[in-house]
Design an enzyme around this catalytic site. Sequence first.
Site, PDB file in Angstrom:
ATOM      1  N   HIS A  75       0.741  -1.143  -0.105  1.00  0.00           N
ATOM      2  CA  HIS A  75      -0.012  -0.033   0.181  1.00  0.00           C
ATOM      3  C   HIS A  75       0.791   1.337   0.079  1.00  0.00           C
ATOM      4  CE1 HIS A  75      -3.703  -2.405   1.794  1.00  0.00           C
ATOM      5  NE2 HIS A  75      -3.557  -2.532   0.547  1.00  0.00           N
ATOM      6  N   CYS A 109       6.401  12.139 -13.789  1.00  0.00           N
ATOM      7  CA  CYS A 109       7.623  11.450 -14.417  1.00  0.00           C
ATOM      8  C   CYS A 109       7.541  10.118 -13.676  1.00  0.00           C
ATOM      9  CB  CYS A 109       8.670  12.065 -14.289  1.00  0.00           C
ATOM     10  SG  CYS A 109       9.236  12.253 -12.595  1.00  0.00           S
TER      11      CYS A 109
HETATM   12  C1  BV8 Z   1      -8.284  -1.745  -5.597  1.00  0.00           C
HETATM   13  C2  BV8 Z   1      -3.572   3.552   2.304  1.00  0.00           C
HETATM   14  C3  BV8 Z   1      -8.769  -2.166  -7.817  1.00  0.00           C
HETATM   15  C4  BV8 Z   1      -3.868   4.772   2.724  1.00  0.00           C
HETATM   16  C5  BV8 Z   1      -5.061   1.689   2.338  1.00  0.00           C
HETATM   17  C6  BV8 Z   1     -16.324  -0.732  -2.407  1.00  0.00           C
HETATM   18  C7  BV8 Z   1     -16.104   0.444  -2.597  1.00  0.00           C
HETATM   19  C8  BV8 Z   1     -15.114   1.070  -2.810  1.00  0.00           C
HETATM   20  C9  BV8 Z   1     -13.999   0.176  -2.943  1.00  0.00           C
HETATM   21  C10 BV8 Z   1     -14.038  -1.162  -2.873  1.00  0.00           C
HETATM   22  C11 BV8 Z   1     -15.436  -1.814  -2.646  1.00  0.00           C
HETATM   23  N1  BV8 Z   1     -15.419  -3.046  -2.429  1.00  0.00           N
HETATM   24  C12 BV8 Z   1     -13.926  -3.469  -2.593  1.00  0.00           C
HETATM   25  C13 BV8 Z   1     -13.442  -2.398  -2.726  1.00  0.00           C
HETATM   26  C14 BV8 Z   1     -11.954  -2.276  -3.024  1.00  0.00           C
HETATM   27  C15 BV8 Z   1     -11.436  -1.588  -1.861  1.00  0.00           C
HETATM   28  C16 BV8 Z   1     -11.536  -2.145  -0.655  1.00  0.00           C
HETATM   29  O1  BV8 Z   1     -11.369  -3.378  -0.506  1.00  0.00           O
HETATM   30  N2  BV8 Z   1     -12.548  -1.475   0.037  1.00  0.00           N
HETATM   31  C17 BV8 Z   1     -12.915  -1.932   1.287  1.00  0.00           C
HETATM   32  C18 BV8 Z   1     -13.067  -0.943   2.419  1.00  0.00           C
HETATM   33  C19 BV8 Z   1     -14.193  -2.871   1.076  1.00  0.00           C
HETATM   34  N3  BV8 Z   1      -9.795  -1.954  -2.224  1.00  0.00           N
HETATM   35  C20 BV8 Z   1      -9.084  -0.974  -2.991  1.00  0.00           C
HETATM   36  O2  BV8 Z   1      -9.532   0.070  -3.291  1.00  0.00           O
HETATM   37  C21 BV8 Z   1      -7.725  -1.346  -3.339  1.00  0.00           C
HETATM   38  N4  BV8 Z   1      -7.533  -1.075  -4.774  1.00  0.00           N
HETATM   39  O3  BV8 Z   1      -9.090  -2.846  -5.134  1.00  0.00           O
HETATM   40  O4  BV8 Z   1      -7.961  -1.511  -6.766  1.00  0.00           O
HETATM   41  C22 BV8 Z   1      -7.995  -1.857  -9.006  1.00  0.00           C
HETATM   42  C23 BV8 Z   1      -8.211  -2.787 -10.045  1.00  0.00           C
HETATM   43  C24 BV8 Z   1      -7.547  -2.637 -11.323  1.00  0.00           C
HETATM   44  C25 BV8 Z   1      -7.090  -1.520 -11.615  1.00  0.00           C
HETATM   45  C26 BV8 Z   1      -6.929  -0.392 -10.492  1.00  0.00           C
HETATM   46  C27 BV8 Z   1      -7.384  -0.733  -9.416  1.00  0.00           C
HETATM   47  C28 BV8 Z   1      -6.635  -0.461  -2.642  1.00  0.00           C
HETATM   48  C29 BV8 Z   1      -6.623  -0.786  -1.106  1.00  0.00           C
HETATM   49  C30 BV8 Z   1      -5.527   0.118  -0.410  1.00  0.00           C
HETATM   50  C31 BV8 Z   1      -6.212   1.160   0.269  1.00  0.00           C
HETATM   51  N5  BV8 Z   1      -5.141   2.016   0.870  1.00  0.00           N
HETATM   52  N6  BV8 Z   1      -4.177   2.523   2.924  1.00  0.00           N
HETATM   53  C32 BV8 Z   1      -3.652   5.122   4.095  1.00  0.00           C
HETATM   54  O5  BV8 Z   1      -2.977   4.325   4.861  1.00  0.00           O
HETATM   55  O6  BV8 Z   1      -3.828   6.373   4.499  1.00  0.00           O
HETATM   56  S1  BV8 Z   1      -6.085   0.785   3.001  1.00  0.00           S
HETATM   57  C33 BV8 Z   1      -6.057   0.699   4.713  1.00  0.00           C
HETATM   58  O7  BV8 Z   1      -6.588  -0.515   5.238  1.00  0.00           O
HETATM   59  C34 BV8 Z   1      -4.586   0.574   5.319  1.00  0.00           C
HETATM   60  O8  BV8 Z   1      -3.619   0.358   4.130  1.00  0.00           O
HETATM   61  C35 BV8 Z   1      -4.628  -0.816   6.071  1.00  0.00           C
HETATM   62  O9  BV8 Z   1      -3.194  -1.215   6.126  1.00  0.00           O
HETATM   63  C36 BV8 Z   1      -5.475  -1.412   5.222  1.00  0.00           C
HETATM   64  C37 BV8 Z   1      -5.919  -2.527   6.016  1.00  0.00           C
HETATM   65  O10 BV8 Z   1      -6.446  -2.445   7.399  1.00  0.00           O
HETATM   66  P1  BV8 Z   1      -5.678  -3.341   8.580  1.00  0.00           P
HETATM   67  O11 BV8 Z   1      -4.255  -3.130   8.337  1.00  0.00           O
HETATM   68  O12 BV8 Z   1      -6.129  -4.305   8.499  1.00  0.00           O
HETATM   69  O13 BV8 Z   1      -6.025  -2.075   9.862  1.00  0.00           O
HETATM   70  P2  BV8 Z   1      -7.489  -2.403  10.490  1.00  0.00           P
HETATM   71  O14 BV8 Z   1      -7.646  -1.079  11.447  1.00  0.00           O
HETATM   72  O15 BV8 Z   1      -8.515  -2.583   9.818  1.00  0.00           O
HETATM   73  O16 BV8 Z   1      -7.274  -3.742  11.422  1.00  0.00           O
HETATM   74  C38 BV8 Z   1      -6.332  -3.924  12.527  1.00  0.00           C
HETATM   75  C39 BV8 Z   1      -6.323  -5.272  13.210  1.00  0.00           C
HETATM   76  O17 BV8 Z   1      -5.483  -5.216  14.127  1.00  0.00           O
HETATM   77  C40 BV8 Z   1      -7.689  -5.453  13.687  1.00  0.00           C
HETATM   78  O18 BV8 Z   1      -8.057  -6.891  13.264  1.00  0.00           O
HETATM   79  C41 BV8 Z   1      -7.416  -5.606  15.078  1.00  0.00           C
HETATM   80  O19 BV8 Z   1      -8.183  -6.370  16.088  1.00  0.00           O
HETATM   81  C42 BV8 Z   1      -5.953  -5.948  15.126  1.00  0.00           C
HETATM   82  N7  BV8 Z   1      -5.091  -5.310  16.435  1.00  0.00           N
HETATM   83  C43 BV8 Z   1      -5.350  -4.020  16.859  1.00  0.00           C
HETATM   84  N8  BV8 Z   1      -4.369  -3.979  17.859  1.00  0.00           N
HETATM   85  C44 BV8 Z   1      -3.561  -5.137  17.966  1.00  0.00           C
HETATM   86  C45 BV8 Z   1      -4.148  -6.004  16.851  1.00  0.00           C
HETATM   87  N9  BV8 Z   1      -3.581  -7.376  16.649  1.00  0.00           N
HETATM   88  C46 BV8 Z   1      -2.475  -7.740  17.408  1.00  0.00           C
HETATM   89  N10 BV8 Z   1      -1.970  -6.863  18.219  1.00  0.00           N
HETATM   90  C47 BV8 Z   1      -2.561  -5.544  18.391  1.00  0.00           C
HETATM   91  N11 BV8 Z   1      -1.920  -4.831  19.624  1.00  0.00           N
END
Ligand code: BV8
Length: 236
Positions: A110, A121
């Site tokens: 990401h 560029c």
């Molecule tokens: C793509 C960068 C296609 C930004 C990020 C409907 C509408 C719109 C889009 C979509 C849709 N349905 C599907 C999509 C696609 C979309 C998507 O999946 N959306 C989701 C919300 C449904 N995906 C995309 O758009 C991706 N691109 O599909 O492109 C394409 C095809 C062809 C050509 C071109 C394009 C791009 C996805 C990347 C987006 N960018 N981040 C930024 O950081 O500001 S995503 C964002 O979520 C972060 O990067 C993060 O890494 C990522 C995942 O989140 P997690 O890391 O899992 O974090 P989260 O908080 O969710 O969970 C943390 C976990 O840790 C929890 O379970 C918690 O219990 C646990 N935890 C907490 N503390 C601890 C712990 N575990 C252990 N120890 C602890 N102490």
Amino acid sequence: MSGHLVILTGAGVSAESGLGTFRDTDGIWSKFDWRELATPEAFAAKPHEVHAFYNARRKNLVTARPNAAHQALAELEAAWIARGGEFLLVTQNVDNLHETAGSERLVHMHGELSRMRCTNCHATGEAPKELSSLDTCSACGSTGTLRPHIVWFGEMPLQMELIYSQLESCNLFVSIGTSGTVYPAAGFSQVARDAGARCIEINLEETDMSPVFHEHRLGKASEAVPAFVRETLAQS
Ligand code: BV8
């Protein structure tokens, strides 16, 4: 113990280093709307606000330090390769804590908070503390074309060919600290499982993807990951 190991990490692995997760109760997306700050449309419409959002998060990197989970994963990589195994760490995280802890076989799918990219560029480089639309690209000389080197929603994550080839040939897949919400990363466990890999989930709580995994280790990454690494390396 050797073979082909692929690890996927998410924000949970950096939570104990003080960097926010996204979807926990007080997570980043509970305070900010990703539609307004983490899409190319948002950047086109309000570049100043988007730059400010990433400049503030980049500032947090100055004081953030790797925790025991990052350290353990770097040790696992070194030992695994020394024993002739294949290893790749794929992170969804945009922080630099894995590389700071010593991880080398690392893909930031990401993007990276500490880097910027020119939309003219496509050169990438180390981002300044405060990146803005007034900055000039040192590679092509254009102004106003520099953006955070971050994959926004609707954009294709990086190095997907390498990642899929690794998932399709690994025999052990370990997912750590990710909610399994965002695709394509959320689909990696199924790809690995279909390819015959043993799949292990290490997380604070169960996730939507938990049913895909053969084994679950619930706990904080700074405790559960070092324990997992010790056990794995002991199975020599
Ligand atoms: C793509 C960068 C296609 C930004 C990020 C409907 C509408 C719109 C889009 C979509 C849709 N349905 C599907 C999509 C696609 C979309 C998507 O999946 N959306 C989701 C919300 C449904 N995906 C995309 O758009 C991706 N691109 O599909 O492109 C394409 C095809 C062809 C050509 C071109 C394009 C791009 C996805 C990347 C987006 N960018 N981040 C930024 O950081 O500001 S995503 C964002 O979520 C972060 O990067 C993060 O890494 C990522 C995942 O989140 P997690 O890391 O899992 O974090 P989260 O908080 O969710 O969970 C943390 C976990 O840790 C929890 O379970 C918690 O219990 C646990 N935890 C907490 N503390 C601890 C712990 N575990 C252990 N120890 C602890 N102490």
